[in-house]
Design a protein around this motif. Structure first.
Motif, PDB file in Angstrom:
ATOM      1  N   THR A  85      -5.038  -3.420  -2.107  1.00 10.60           N
ATOM      2  CA  THR A  85      -3.900  -3.061  -1.268  1.00 10.60           C
ATOM      3  C   THR A  85      -2.944  -4.250  -1.257  1.00 10.60           C
ATOM      4  O   THR A  85      -3.382  -5.393  -1.136  1.00 10.60           O
ATOM      5  CB  THR A  85      -4.371  -2.728   0.160  1.00 10.60           C
ATOM      6  N   THR A 117       4.322  -2.093   2.354  1.00  9.12           N
ATOM      7  CA  THR A 117       3.103  -1.899   1.571  1.00  9.12           C
ATOM      8  C   THR A 117       3.496  -1.397   0.185  1.00  9.12           C
ATOM      9  O   THR A 117       3.925  -0.252   0.036  1.00  9.12           O
ATOM     10  CB  THR A 117       2.148  -0.890   2.230  1.00  9.12           C
ATOM     11  N   ASN A 166     -14.805  -6.810   0.874  1.00 10.17           N
ATOM     12  CA  ASN A 166     -13.800  -6.836   1.933  1.00 10.17           C
ATOM     13  C   ASN A 166     -13.174  -8.225   2.069  1.00 10.17           C
ATOM     14  O   ASN A 166     -13.368  -8.924   3.064  1.00 10.17           O
ATOM     15  CB  ASN A 166     -14.441  -6.403   3.254  1.00 10.17           C
ATOM     16  N   LYS A 198      -9.682 -10.668   1.925  1.00 14.63           N
ATOM     17  CA  LYS A 198      -8.227 -10.703   2.087  1.00 14.63           C
ATOM     18  C   LYS A 198      -7.685 -11.896   1.296  1.00 14.63           C
ATOM     19  O   LYS A 198      -7.943 -13.055   1.635  1.00 14.63           O
ATOM     20  CB  LYS A 198      -7.835 -10.829   3.565  1.00 14.63           C
ATOM     21  N   ILE A 202      -0.375   0.361   7.407  1.00 15.60           N
ATOM     22  CA  ILE A 202      -0.549   0.150   5.969  1.00 15.60           C
ATOM     23  C   ILE A 202      -0.283   1.453   5.225  1.00 15.60           C
ATOM     24  O   ILE A 202      -0.810   2.506   5.574  1.00 15.60           O
ATOM     25  CB  ILE A 202      -1.968  -0.373   5.659  1.00 15.60           C
ATOM     26  N   VAL A 260      -7.417  -6.800   0.036  1.00 10.01           N
ATOM     27  CA  VAL A 260      -5.998  -6.825   0.400  1.00 10.01           C
ATOM     28  C   VAL A 260      -5.351  -8.073  -0.190  1.00 10.01           C
ATOM     29  O   VAL A 260      -5.948  -9.158  -0.155  1.00 10.01           O
ATOM     30  CB  VAL A 260      -5.805  -6.833   1.937  1.00 10.01           C
ATOM     31  N   TYR A 261      -4.139  -7.909  -0.726  1.00 10.59           N
ATOM     32  CA  TYR A 261      -3.321  -9.054  -1.096  1.00 10.59           C
ATOM     33  C   TYR A 261      -2.160  -9.123  -0.124  1.00 10.59           C
ATOM     34  O   TYR A 261      -1.402  -8.165   0.029  1.00 10.59           O
ATOM     35  CB  TYR A 261      -2.782  -8.950  -2.521  1.00 10.59           C
ATOM     36  N   LEU A 262      -2.010 -10.275   0.540  1.00 13.16           N
ATOM     37  CA  LEU A 262      -0.945 -10.487   1.516  1.00 13.16           C
ATOM     38  C   LEU A 262      -0.041 -11.600   1.006  1.00 13.16           C
ATOM     39  O   LEU A 262      -0.491 -12.716   0.759  1.00 13.16           O
ATOM     40  CB  LEU A 262      -1.549 -10.868   2.863  1.00 13.16           C
ATOM     41  N   ILE A 322       0.467  -6.011   0.436  1.00  8.71           N
ATOM     42  CA  ILE A 322       1.359  -6.015   1.593  1.00  8.71           C
ATOM     43  C   ILE A 322       2.348  -7.174   1.494  1.00  8.71           C
ATOM     44  O   ILE A 322       1.959  -8.322   1.252  1.00  8.71           O
ATOM     45  CB  ILE A 322       0.559  -6.135   2.913  1.00  8.71           C
ATOM     46  N   PHE A 356      -8.516  -3.436   8.131  1.00  3.41           N
ATOM     47  CA  PHE A 356      -8.606  -2.575   6.951  1.00  3.41           C
ATOM     48  C   PHE A 356      -9.864  -2.905   6.161  1.00  3.41           C
ATOM     49  O   PHE A 356     -10.174  -4.072   5.917  1.00  3.41           O
ATOM     50  CB  PHE A 356      -7.369  -2.779   6.072  1.00  3.41           C
ATOM     51  N   ALA A 364      -4.551  -6.054   8.145  1.00  4.34           N
ATOM     52  CA  ALA A 364      -5.410  -6.421   7.024  1.00  4.34           C
ATOM     53  C   ALA A 364      -6.830  -6.700   7.495  1.00  4.34           C
ATOM     54  O   ALA A 364      -7.808  -6.327   6.829  1.00  4.34           O
ATOM     55  CB  ALA A 364      -4.843  -7.641   6.311  1.00  4.34           C
TER      56      ALA A 364
END
Length: 315
Positions: A135, A225, A100, A102, A180, A159-161, A137, A155, A152
């Motif tokens: 994921t 997204t 998990n 980010k 998302i 995750v890639y932000l 975003i 979630f 994020a």
């Protein structure tokens, strides 16, 4: 004129707000805290901030370890170095292991501007989209960035932000729902669908207005997204307008344009044109100059939509 604010400011403010509410939120940075504005998180929560130095691979590996320990880490670095150098660590330690974490890519797209051509990532979305379980975003402005950070955090999974450095117009609204994987339809239309992501939503709005003055009704979908992409919204709109133009501040190879092309090819075959950068590296310059150089402006969107409509009419 819309208010302008840097997406990184919205990112920093959201981190601090979440940090006050959640002690499991930790922030890591690769010695770019001032530029990434994570230094403000450090000021508020010094025991939950870790500077690993200019070592993006270590950044991601350490973040994965913190995730295993029950923390929710946000790992920050310049997008070009982070997605390039630490790709293997993201692939194995984050995505394969389903941790998990980010991943936050700063100075993305043309916002790298005067830092030099090698610092300007136009392929980061493509790299991140290819990773299983990741994921992706890409917010439009600082306001949507705040919503994305919170989403994020809550979630579960990698995750890639994508975060821009320089000020851009705030074109979204506080009341806009952010979920998302769900696109936002900002405008109804019947002649062509304009699908944007990231900061190109502003130019897409302008293009839709210019097209309306010419009697062309453009539907505007904002896809914040990229993965998982909202295939239902895209196919529904394409079935109505019969023509689609994608707009992104990124290479048309592997980014939004490719993702939409895949959806349409499998579910709703539709004439498509992609507006973005064309298989090339970045150049140095000021951000407005780069947007002009790459023709990431409303005028190109309008011209592309008109050409697509003319082709369809001839057929």
């Amino acid at each position: 004129m819309a208010e302008q604010k840097a997406p990184r400011e919205g990112y920093s403010e959201a981190l601090i707000r979440l940090g006050k509410q959640n002690e499991d939120l930790v922030v890591l940075d690769a010695d770019c805290a001032k530029s990434n504005m994570t230094n403000f998180y450090k000021d508020n929560f010094p025991n939950r901030f870790f500077n690993v130095g200019i070592s993006e691979c270590d950044l991601v590996g350490t973040a994965a370890g913190l995730a295993i320990a029950g923390k929710i880490p946000f790992a920050n670095a310049y997008a070009n170095f982070l997605t390039g150098r630490a790709y293997d660590q993201m692939r194995i330690s984050v995505c394969y292991s389903n941790n998990n974490v980010k991943i936050v890519g700063h100075n993305a797209g043309t916002s790298a501007a005067q830092e030099g051509a090698t610092h300007l990532p136009l392929e980061d979305i493509s790299l991140m989209r290819s990773l299983p379980r990741m994921t992706v975003i890409v917010p439009a402005d600082s306001l949507e960035m705040e919503k994305a950070v919170e989403a994020a955090y809550h979630f579960e999974g990698p995750v890639y932000l994508r975060v821009g450095k320089l000020p851009v117009p705030i074109v979204t609204k506080q009341e806009d729902n952010f979920e998302i994987g769900k696109a936002i339809k900002y405008r109804d239309g019947s002649d062509v669908t304009l699908i944007s992501t990231g900061i190109m939503l502003d130019e897409t709005f302008k293009a839709a207005e210019q097209l309306e003055q010419k009697g062309i009704k453009a539907e505007v979908l904002h896809v914040h997204t990229i993965k998982p992409i909202d295939a239902e919204a895209i196919t529904k709109s394409a079935a109505k307008t019969k023509r689609v133009v994608t707009v992104e501040e990124h290479s048309i190879i592997g980014g939004l344009g490719s993702a939409v092309a895949e959806v349409l090819a499998e579910h709703q075959p539709t004439p498509l044109r992609r507006v973005g950068t064309n298989d090339r590296f970045g150049v140095s310059g000021k951000m407005p100059e780069l947007l002009d150089f790459f023709q990431l402006r409303a005028e190109r969107i309008v011209k592309t939509a008109e050409e697509l409509i003319d082709i369809a009419l001839v057929k």
